[in-house]
Design a protein around this motif. Structure first.
Motif, PDB file in Angstrom:
ATOM      1  N   PRO A 219      14.649 -11.477  -6.238  1.00  0.00           N
ATOM      2  CA  PRO A 219      15.224 -12.585  -6.097  1.00  0.00           C
ATOM      3  C   PRO A 219      15.366 -13.571  -5.010  1.00  0.00           C
ATOM      4  CG  PRO A 219      16.892 -10.588  -5.012  1.00  0.00           C
ATOM      5  CD  PRO A 219      15.569  -9.969  -6.094  1.00  0.00           C
ATOM      6  N   ASN A 220      14.364 -12.900  -3.751  1.00  0.00           N
ATOM      7  CA  ASN A 220      14.231 -13.967  -2.704  1.00  0.00           C
ATOM      8  C   ASN A 220      12.800 -14.437  -3.218  1.00  0.00           C
ATOM      9  OD1 ASN A 220      15.744 -13.871  -1.241  1.00  0.00           O
ATOM     10  ND2 ASN A 220      15.986 -11.070  -1.350  1.00  0.00           N
ATOM     11  N   GLY A 221      12.556 -13.962  -4.366  1.00  0.00           N
ATOM     12  CA  GLY A 221      10.916 -14.912  -4.435  1.00  0.00           C
ATOM     13  C   GLY A 221       9.914 -14.500  -3.127  1.00  0.00           C
ATOM     14  N   LEU A 222       9.889 -13.405  -3.120  1.00  0.00           N
ATOM     15  CA  LEU A 222       8.845 -12.880  -2.013  1.00  0.00           C
ATOM     16  C   LEU A 222       7.491 -12.127  -2.581  1.00  0.00           C
ATOM     17  CD1 LEU A 222      11.033 -10.295   0.740  1.00  0.00           C
ATOM     18  CD2 LEU A 222      10.464 -13.949   0.526  1.00  0.00           C
ATOM     19  N   ARG A 223       6.844 -12.718  -2.117  1.00  0.00           N
ATOM     20  CA  ARG A 223       5.038 -11.831  -2.321  1.00  0.00           C
ATOM     21  C   ARG A 223       5.398 -10.968  -2.208  1.00  0.00           C
ATOM     22  NH1 ARG A 223       0.840 -15.120   0.233  1.00  0.00           N
ATOM     23  NH2 ARG A 223       2.305 -15.951   2.473  1.00  0.00           N
ATOM     24  N   TYR A 224       4.706  -9.780  -2.347  1.00  0.00           N
ATOM     25  CA  TYR A 224       4.442  -7.975  -2.381  1.00  0.00           C
ATOM     26  C   TYR A 224       3.666  -7.404  -3.228  1.00  0.00           C
ATOM     27  CZ  TYR A 224       6.194  -7.460  -7.529  1.00  0.00           C
ATOM     28  OH  TYR A 224       5.597  -7.893  -8.828  1.00  0.00           O
ATOM     29  N   ALA A 225       3.386  -6.377  -2.403  1.00  0.00           N
ATOM     30  CA  ALA A 225       2.354  -4.982  -3.162  1.00  0.00           C
ATOM     31  C   ALA A 225       3.199  -3.973  -3.237  1.00  0.00           C
ATOM     32  CB  ALA A 225       1.102  -5.587  -2.409  1.00  0.00           C
ATOM     33  N   GLU A 226       3.482  -2.734  -3.786  1.00  0.00           N
ATOM     34  CA  GLU A 226       3.572  -1.863  -3.742  1.00  0.00           C
ATOM     35  C   GLU A 226       2.596  -1.057  -3.602  1.00  0.00           C
ATOM     36  OE1 GLU A 226       6.500   2.072  -5.857  1.00  0.00           O
ATOM     37  OE2 GLU A 226       7.061  -0.144  -5.469  1.00  0.00           O
ATOM     38  N   ILE A 227       2.193   0.430  -3.053  1.00  0.00           N
ATOM     39  CA  ILE A 227       1.293   0.747  -2.506  1.00  0.00           C
ATOM     40  C   ILE A 227       0.819   1.938  -2.240  1.00  0.00           C
ATOM     41  CG2 ILE A 227      -0.957   0.769  -0.225  1.00  0.00           C
ATOM     42  CD1 ILE A 227       0.095  -1.957   0.331  1.00  0.00           C
ATOM     43  N   GLU A 228       0.153   2.772  -3.338  1.00  0.00           N
ATOM     44  CA  GLU A 228       0.485   3.756  -3.567  1.00  0.00           C
ATOM     45  C   GLU A 228      -1.116   5.241  -3.283  1.00  0.00           C
ATOM     46  OE1 GLU A 228       2.256   6.622  -4.829  1.00  0.00           O
ATOM     47  OE2 GLU A 228       4.302   5.674  -5.768  1.00  0.00           O
ATOM     48  N   VAL A 229      -1.118   5.666  -2.267  1.00  0.00           N
ATOM     49  CA  VAL A 229      -2.473   6.354  -1.662  1.00  0.00           C
ATOM     50  C   VAL A 229      -2.283   7.777  -1.733  1.00  0.00           C
ATOM     51  CG1 VAL A 229      -3.680   6.118   0.558  1.00  0.00           C
ATOM     52  CG2 VAL A 229      -1.823   4.765  -0.104  1.00  0.00           C
ATOM     53  N   ARG A 230      -3.704   8.482  -2.265  1.00  0.00           N
ATOM     54  CA  ARG A 230      -3.263   9.611  -2.853  1.00  0.00           C
ATOM     55  C   ARG A 230      -3.935  10.118  -1.308  1.00  0.00           C
ATOM     56  NH1 ARG A 230      -8.365  10.644  -4.970  1.00  0.00           N
ATOM     57  NH2 ARG A 230      -9.076  11.781  -2.763  1.00  0.00           N
ATOM     58  N   GLN A 231      -2.343  11.503  -1.112  1.00  0.00           N
ATOM     59  CA  GLN A 231      -1.768  12.450  -0.414  1.00  0.00           C
ATOM     60  C   GLN A 231      -3.047  12.943   0.064  1.00  0.00           C
ATOM     61  OE1 GLN A 231       1.566  14.411  -1.796  1.00  0.00           O
ATOM     62  NE2 GLN A 231       2.751  12.687  -2.103  1.00  0.00           N
ATOM     63  N   ASP A 232      -3.811  13.433   0.237  1.00  0.00           N
ATOM     64  CA  ASP A 232      -4.905  14.311   0.323  1.00  0.00           C
ATOM     65  C   ASP A 232      -5.863  13.351   1.359  1.00  0.00           C
ATOM     66  OD1 ASP A 232      -6.222  13.256  -1.687  1.00  0.00           O
ATOM     67  OD2 ASP A 232      -7.351  14.445  -1.680  1.00  0.00           O
ATOM     68  N   LEU A 233      -6.008  12.119   1.183  1.00  0.00           N
ATOM     69  CA  LEU A 233      -6.332  11.526   1.991  1.00  0.00           C
ATOM     70  C   LEU A 233      -5.507  10.515   2.855  1.00  0.00           C
ATOM     71  CD1 LEU A 233      -8.163   8.925  -0.651  1.00  0.00           C
ATOM     72  CD2 LEU A 233      -8.862  10.822   0.203  1.00  0.00           C
ATOM     73  N   ILE A 234      -4.722  10.443   3.268  1.00  0.00           N
ATOM     74  CA  ILE A 234      -3.724  10.060   4.672  1.00  0.00           C
ATOM     75  C   ILE A 234      -2.621  11.576   4.804  1.00  0.00           C
ATOM     76  CG2 ILE A 234      -3.536   8.122   4.178  1.00  0.00           C
ATOM     77  CD1 ILE A 234      -0.615   8.746   2.897  1.00  0.00           C
ATOM     78  N   ARG A 235      -4.203  12.257   4.912  1.00  0.00           N
ATOM     79  CA  ARG A 235      -2.742  13.827   5.686  1.00  0.00           C
ATOM     80  C   ARG A 235      -2.743  13.892   7.361  1.00  0.00           C
ATOM     81  NH1 ARG A 235      -0.854  17.935   2.846  1.00  0.00           N
ATOM     82  NH2 ARG A 235      -0.654  18.393   0.353  1.00  0.00           N
ATOM     83  N   ASP A 236      -3.971  13.780   7.936  1.00  0.00           N
ATOM     84  CA  ASP A 236      -4.521  13.603   9.096  1.00  0.00           C
ATOM     85  C   ASP A 236      -4.102  11.902   9.765  1.00  0.00           C
ATOM     86  OD1 ASP A 236      -6.863  12.749   8.614  1.00  0.00           O
ATOM     87  OD2 ASP A 236      -7.199  15.020   8.393  1.00  0.00           O
ATOM     88  N   ALA A 237      -3.927  12.083  11.046  1.00  0.00           N
ATOM     89  CA  ALA A 237      -3.727  10.643  11.583  1.00  0.00           C
ATOM     90  C   ALA A 237      -5.633  10.032  11.445  1.00  0.00           C
ATOM     91  CB  ALA A 237      -4.120  11.081  13.273  1.00  0.00           C
ATOM     92  N   GLY A 238      -6.781  10.684  11.707  1.00  0.00           N
ATOM     93  CA  GLY A 238      -7.966  10.433  10.970  1.00  0.00           C
ATOM     94  C   GLY A 238      -8.047   9.769   9.782  1.00  0.00           C
ATOM     95  N   GLY A 239      -7.301   9.731   8.314  1.00  0.00           N
ATOM     96  CA  GLY A 239      -7.062   9.406   7.304  1.00  0.00           C
ATOM     97  C   GLY A 239      -6.527   8.403   6.706  1.00  0.00           C
ATOM     98  N   GLN A 240      -5.229   8.281   8.130  1.00  0.00           N
ATOM     99  CA  GLN A 240      -4.295   7.245   8.357  1.00  0.00           C
ATOM    100  C   GLN A 240      -5.074   5.896   8.816  1.00  0.00           C
ATOM    101  OE1 GLN A 240      -0.505   9.791  10.158  1.00  0.00           O
ATOM    102  NE2 GLN A 240      -0.990  11.059   8.684  1.00  0.00           N
ATOM    103  N   ALA A 241      -5.329   6.594  10.139  1.00  0.00           N
ATOM    104  CA  ALA A 241      -7.049   5.204  10.869  1.00  0.00           C
ATOM    105  C   ALA A 241      -7.035   4.827  10.082  1.00  0.00           C
ATOM    106  CB  ALA A 241      -6.442   5.614  11.620  1.00  0.00           C
ATOM    107  N   LEU A 242      -8.303   5.531   8.889  1.00  0.00           N
ATOM    108  CA  LEU A 242      -9.145   4.668   7.841  1.00  0.00           C
ATOM    109  C   LEU A 242      -8.158   3.856   6.919  1.00  0.00           C
ATOM    110  CD1 LEU A 242     -12.263   4.837   6.861  1.00  0.00           C
ATOM    111  CD2 LEU A 242     -11.619   6.730   5.750  1.00  0.00           C
ATOM    112  N   TRP A 243      -7.066   4.635   6.348  1.00  0.00           N
ATOM    113  CA  TRP A 243      -6.929   3.653   4.988  1.00  0.00           C
ATOM    114  C   TRP A 243      -5.751   2.495   5.576  1.00  0.00           C
ATOM    115  CZ3 TRP A 243      -7.929   3.502  -0.040  1.00  0.00           C
ATOM    116  CH2 TRP A 243      -9.433   5.293   0.100  1.00  0.00           C
ATOM    117  N   ALA A 244      -5.597   2.706   6.940  1.00  0.00           N
ATOM    118  CA  ALA A 244      -4.358   1.422   7.295  1.00  0.00           C
ATOM    119  C   ALA A 244      -5.917   0.516   8.166  1.00  0.00           C
ATOM    120  CB  ALA A 244      -3.945   1.783   9.347  1.00  0.00           C
ATOM    121  N   GLY A 245      -6.748   0.628   8.216  1.00  0.00           N
ATOM    122  CA  GLY A 245      -8.500  -0.037   7.905  1.00  0.00           C
ATOM    123  C   GLY A 245      -8.388  -1.108   6.929  1.00  0.00           C
TER     124      GLY A 245
END
Length: 256
Positions: A219-245
């Motif tokens: 309703p606000n006309g916003l651009r958006y994206a819903e992002i799903e990342v596989r959980q085994d890839l972001i279980r730890d800080a290293g994976g989270q940093a990689l996928w944040a990049g």
């Protein structure tokens, strides 16, 4: 269930229902995490669940809390996220949807959600669901009033195997109605990363079951994206940093 209450669900020992990290972030992105938290109100005890079940994907989007904070720093964006478990109430469901307070999730019976009356359900909406969405609406409105653009990035994670089906995607891009142009552009950006398997409306297709993006972006006309990342890839800080990049570069490339 002993300890269950229909009034004043959250007591003095309970955290607030949402948190906002990097509130003054200067980019156009607003990050949200509907299922980033795993807290359970003291009044609900353990909801009849083992510690292992309370740590499973049925209770929390594994890795999203850390991913959201890492991505907020990379993009200089606010990250608004839910504190409580989706099993208490799912903030990406209409409060009236049967799945908003599930009695069964991926084969696990949720005793703390059995035989709730209308007052008990309404208190979960009042105490947790409504404040979270009001905070999001207020934040978007304040940005609009200040003349700032908002691109909504909804962060989720998915289990590698569900009901015996192996899910091969590393990351999925979900979209439906409204301003889909950004999500489609981001999809192209992610597909350019060597070795990354990208899902187009996979492992889920966004539809009327989703609540947050349709409520706030459409309703606000916003651009958006819903992002799903596989959980085994972001279980730890290293994976989270990689996928944040990866996600940050794709998001910035999509508006370049």
């Amino acid at each position: 269930m002993a300890g269950r209450t229909a009034e004043n669900l959250l007591g003095p020992g309970d955290p607030l229902p949402f948190a906002l990290f990097n509130a003054e972030g200067g980019s156009p992105f607003l990050l949200i995490g509907d299922h980033a938290g795993a807290a359970i109100p003291v009044a609900l005890r353990d909801m009849g669940l083992s510690a292992a079940d309370r740590a499973r994907h049925i209770a929390v989007d594994i890795g999203v809390y850390g991913l959201g904070h890492a991505l907020a720093r990379r993009l200089d964006a606010p990250f608004l996220h839910q504190i409580y478990s989706r099993l208490v109430i799912d903030c990406n469901r209409d409060p009236m949807h049967p799945g908003a307070i599930p009695a069964l999730s991926d084969g696990t019976v949720i005793d703390g959600n059995a035989d709730l009356d209308m007052a008990e359900k309404a208190e979960r909406v009042r105490a947790i669901h409504r404040p979270y969405h009001q905070a999001m609406a207020d934040l978007i409105a304040a940005r609009t009033t200040a003349g700032r653009k908002t691109i909504l990035l909804s962060l989720h994670s998915f289990t590698p195997v569900l009901n015996g089906d192996v899910r091969p995607w590393d990351i999925g891009m979900l979209y439906w109605q409204g301003r889909t142009d950004f999500a489609l552009s981001m999809l192209d950006q992610l597909r350019s990363i060597a070795g990354v398997v990208v899902g187009d409306n996979e492992p889920y297709a966004m539809d009327a079951t989703d609540y947050t993006v349709p409520l706030h972006a459409f309703p606000n006309g916003l651009r958006y994206a819903e992002i799903e990342v596989r959980q085994d890839l972001i279980r730890d800080a290293g994976g989270q940093a990689l996928w944040a990049g990866h996600i940050a570069r794709a998001a910035q490339g999509a508006i370049a």
